[in-house]
Write an enzyme that holds these catalytic residues in place. Structure first.
Site, short mmCIF file in Angstrom:
data_model
loop_
_atom_site.label_atom_id
_atom_site.label_comp_id
_atom_site.label_asym_id
_atom_site.label_seq_id
_atom_site.Cartn_x
_atom_site.Cartn_y
_atom_site.Cartn_z
N THR A 127 -12.71 -1.44 28.44
CA THR A 127 -11.30 -1.72 29.09
C THR A 127 -10.70 -0.02 28.75
O THR A 127 -11.06 1.14 28.68
CB THR A 127 -10.48 -2.01 28.38
OG1 THR A 127 -9.00 -2.16 28.44
CG2 THR A 127 -10.59 -1.64 26.69
N LYS A 159 -13.02 -1.02 21.28
CA LYS A 159 -13.48 -1.49 22.25
C LYS A 159 -13.87 -0.41 22.06
O LYS A 159 -15.24 -0.11 23.20
CB LYS A 159 -12.56 -2.01 23.16
CG LYS A 159 -11.73 -3.00 23.33
CD LYS A 159 -12.94 -4.48 23.80
CE LYS A 159 -13.28 -4.30 25.45
NZ LYS A 159 -14.38 -5.31 25.37
P1 NAD Z 1 -10.00 -13.89 27.12
O1 NAD Z 1 -9.75 -13.08 25.65
O2 NAD Z 1 -9.35 -14.04 27.65
O3 NAD Z 1 -12.27 -14.13 26.75
C1 NAD Z 1 -12.66 -13.94 25.90
C2 NAD Z 1 -13.55 -15.06 25.49
O4 NAD Z 1 -14.99 -14.71 24.68
C3 NAD Z 1 -13.44 -16.03 24.99
O5 NAD Z 1 -14.41 -17.18 25.88
C4 NAD Z 1 -13.95 -16.44 23.55
O6 NAD Z 1 -14.10 -17.55 23.24
C5 NAD Z 1 -15.04 -15.62 23.22
N1 NAD Z 1 -15.59 -14.93 22.69
C6 NAD Z 1 -14.47 -13.90 21.04
N2 NAD Z 1 -15.56 -13.66 20.28
C7 NAD Z 1 -16.76 -14.38 20.63
C8 NAD Z 1 -17.17 -13.94 20.48
N3 NAD Z 1 -18.11 -13.66 18.67
N4 NAD Z 1 -18.97 -14.95 20.23
C9 NAD Z 1 -19.20 -15.61 21.59
N5 NAD Z 1 -17.91 -15.86 22.42
C10 NAD Z 1 -16.49 -15.23 21.90
O7 NAD Z 1 -10.98 -12.50 27.41
P2 NAD Z 1 -10.49 -11.46 29.24
O8 NAD Z 1 -9.35 -10.81 29.09
O9 NAD Z 1 -10.79 -12.26 29.69
O10 NAD Z 1 -11.84 -9.61 28.47
C11 NAD Z 1 -12.95 -10.33 28.36
C12 NAD Z 1 -13.14 -8.84 28.49
O11 NAD Z 1 -13.36 -7.94 29.35
C13 NAD Z 1 -12.78 -8.78 27.03
O12 NAD Z 1 -13.99 -7.89 26.71
C14 NAD Z 1 -11.79 -7.03 27.57
O13 NAD Z 1 -11.68 -6.54 26.56
C15 NAD Z 1 -12.45 -6.80 28.44
N6 NAD Z 1 -11.20 -6.15 29.66
C16 NAD Z 1 -10.09 -7.63 30.13
C17 NAD Z 1 -9.20 -6.93 30.49
C18 NAD Z 1 -7.75 -8.04 31.09
O14 NAD Z 1 -6.80 -7.46 31.50
N7 NAD Z 1 -7.95 -9.09 30.59
C19 NAD Z 1 -9.17 -6.30 31.49
C20 NAD Z 1 -10.02 -4.86 30.61
C21 NAD Z 1 -11.23 -5.56 29.99
O1 DAU Z 2 -5.87 -2.58 30.33
C1 DAU Z 2 -6.54 -3.17 29.92
C2 DAU Z 2 -6.04 -4.40 29.41
O2 DAU Z 2 -5.06 -5.30 29.37
C3 DAU Z 2 -7.02 -5.38 28.44
O3 DAU Z 2 -8.54 -4.77 27.78
C4 DAU Z 2 -6.54 -6.13 27.53
O4 DAU Z 2 -8.04 -7.45 26.90
C5 DAU Z 2 -5.61 -7.16 28.14
O5 DAU Z 2 -5.23 -8.00 27.11
C6 DAU Z 2 -4.42 -6.19 28.59
O6 DAU Z 2 -3.51 -5.32 27.54
P1 DAU Z 2 -2.19 -5.20 28.17
O7 DAU Z 2 -1.90 -5.33 26.24
O8 DAU Z 2 -1.39 -4.48 29.29
O9 DAU Z 2 -1.64 -6.91 28.27
P2 DAU Z 2 -0.97 -7.73 27.49
O10 DAU Z 2 -0.57 -9.22 28.63
O11 DAU Z 2 -0.66 -7.93 26.07
O12 DAU Z 2 0.69 -6.24 28.15
C7 DAU Z 2 0.72 -6.30 29.62
C8 DAU Z 2 2.38 -5.44 28.80
O13 DAU Z 2 3.35 -6.12 29.10
C9 DAU Z 2 2.13 -4.67 27.86
O14 DAU Z 2 2.92 -3.48 27.88
C10 DAU Z 2 3.31 -5.72 27.08
C11 DAU Z 2 4.02 -6.04 27.37
N1 DAU Z 2 4.36 -7.86 27.03
C12 DAU Z 2 3.30 -8.24 27.11
C13 DAU Z 2 3.79 -9.37 25.54
C14 DAU Z 2 2.50 -10.83 25.52
C15 DAU Z 2 6.27 -7.59 27.03
O15 DAU Z 2 6.86 -7.21 26.75
N2 DAU Z 2 6.13 -9.12 26.35
C16 DAU Z 2 5.09 -10.05 26.05
O16 DAU Z 2 5.49 -11.13 25.86
#
Ligand code: NAD
Ligand code: DAU
Length: 341
Positions: A127, A159
């Site tokens: 990330t 991470k």
């Molecule tokens: P998410 O929370 O939606 O999904 C995580 C998945 O991992 C779930 O299906 C959960 O059951 C599984 N999991 C958790 N612990 C586990 C374990 N011990 N063994 C096997 N499975 C397990 O997450 P996401 O938003 O899809 O993110 C996926 C990856 O991408 C993460 O590594 C996160 O750090 C990275 N990432 C996310 C974002 C974002 O914006 N969501 C951005 C950049 C990187």
């Molecule tokens: O940048 C990549 C990351 O983006 C990933 O590594 C993480 O897994 C993913 O969860 C995300 O992290 P953020 O903390 O940026 O995402 P989140 O959706 O939780 O929040 C986005 C922004 O919105 C952050 O500035 C916090 C704000 N926020 C979030 C929530 C849930 C609010 O203002 N209100 C809320 O209720």
């Protein structure tokens, strides 16, 4: 050429989108989803591919060494893509320990399996949060792959630790690794604890829209399909031992995103409620994607204006998916996080 790929965390948001992308594009690949189904994992998401003969779902944890080794013995994978993680910053502030177990130790178990059984490519999905944040008054600054690691939350620290381990396994054991560091994703199957799906669900239920602080924090939003395409390119053509940043120069303030959601859904901005800020809240994330563009020709394809419309439409068309989630244990989570905020 036919390949077998283990996708960990494939029942979550990005992992499931990646599985759909891969099964559609590579009809001769075998895809195995390894996921222990935490609160964030949802088997119903994978129902459309459950009967696909090229797909297998395995409910195990990446922290379970015996289970992971057994799977490697059974499947002899060519590639592993590690999405499995605890992914929510707010949860990491309340309970860091599980983040260390899954995100660090789980990654180490996967790499040990890769060492023991051999692998063509071990890809770690990381990330942009490992770089910390950027100031709002320096719009000229962006994260490059050389930006120092400088984390803010237990989540981002876990991470970053995993990234360092992955790079150490490359240097020490010559493990064929790659790492991608992506900015904030949005799109279908995004768990409604995160900003965009939470605001859509709350707005549709005419509930307050809890914006942290003043809503001025900036995130660099990328449509999830574009992230999946970038990982597809990296695992096939990326250089071993390299880190690739992924992001589409789409910086938006939180408050502006919430206002767009209100407008698209025809809901009043009076639903917006400013709540106590997140502890250690990162101000701005912004990716410089020059390396992946120059080396692999990747560019984001979905403009935010289109992507957010598609996303909102998906939540309107798939109410059962998120209503089931928010009617369960999520209620307790919501009370704990937002009750006295
Ligand atoms: P998410 O929370 O939606 O999904 C995580 C998945 O991992 C779930 O299906 C959960 O059951 C599984 N999991 C958790 N612990 C586990 C374990 N011990 N063994 C096997 N499975 C397990 O997450 P996401 O938003 O899809 O993110 C996926 C990856 O991408 C993460 O590594 C996160 O750090 C990275 N990432 C996310 C974002 C974002 O914006 N969501 C951005 C950049 C990187
Ligand atoms: O940048 C990549 C990351 O983006 C990933 O590594 C993480 O897994 C993913 O969860 C995300 O992290 P953020 O903390 O940026 O995402 P989140 O959706 O939780 O929040 C986005 C922004 O919105 C952050 O500035 C916090 C704000 N926020 C979030 C929530 C849930 C609010 O203002 N209100 C809320 O209720």
């Amino acid at each position: 050429m036919k390949k077998t790929i283990i996708v960990t965390g494939g029942a979550g948001f990005i992992g499931s989108n990646f599985i759909f992308h891969m099964l559609k594009k590579y009809t001769d690949y075998r895809i195995i989803c390894l996921d222990c189904l935490t609160y964030a994992g949802n088997l119903s998401t994978l129902m459309p591919v459950m009967d696909n003969t090229n797909f297998r779902f395995v409910k195990e944890s990446i922290t379970d060494r015996d289970a992971v080794y057994k799977l490697f013995e059974e499947e002899n994978p060519d590639i592993i893509v590690n999405f499995a993680a605890e992914s929510h910053v707010d949860r990491s502030i309340h309970n860091p320990e599980v983040f260390l177990d899954t995100n660090i130790k789980g990654t180490a178990v996967l790499m040990d399996a890769c060492r023991k059984y051999g692998i063509q490519r071990c890809h770690q999905v990381s990330t942009d949060e490992v770089y910390g944040d950027l100031p709002l008054d320096r719009p000229d600054l962006f994260f490059t792959e050389d930006t120092p690691i400088h984390t803010s939350s237990p989540y981002s620290s876990s991470k970053a630790s995993a990234d360092l381990l992955v790079l150490a396994y490359h240097r020490t054991y010559n493990l064929p690794v790659t790492i991608s560091r992506c900015s904030n994703n949005y799109g279908p199957y995004h768990f409604p604890e995160k900003l965009i799906p939470l605001m859509i669900a709350n707005a549709l239920n005419d509930r307050p829209l809890p914006v942290y602080g003043e809503g001025l924090n900036v995130r660099d939003w990328l449509y999830v399909e574009d992230h999946c395409k970038a990982i597809d390119l990296i695992i096939h053509q990326g250089r071993i031992g390299e880190v690739y940043n992924i992001g589409g120069h789409n910086e938006m303030r939180n408050i502006d995103i919430v206002k767009i959601i209100c407008k698209e859904l025809g809901k009043p901005e009076s639903l917006i409620t400013y709540v106590t800020d997140r502890k250690g809240h990162d101000m701005r994330y912004a990716i410089d994607p020059t390396k992946i563009h120059n080396e692999l020709g990747w560019l984001p394809e979905t403009k935010f204006a289109d992507g957010i419309k598609k996303t909102i439409q998906w939540y309107l068309d798939n109410k059962e998916w998120w209503e089931t989630i928010i009617s369960g244990e999520y209620q307790n989570y919501y009370k704990k996080m937002y009750g006295n905020r």
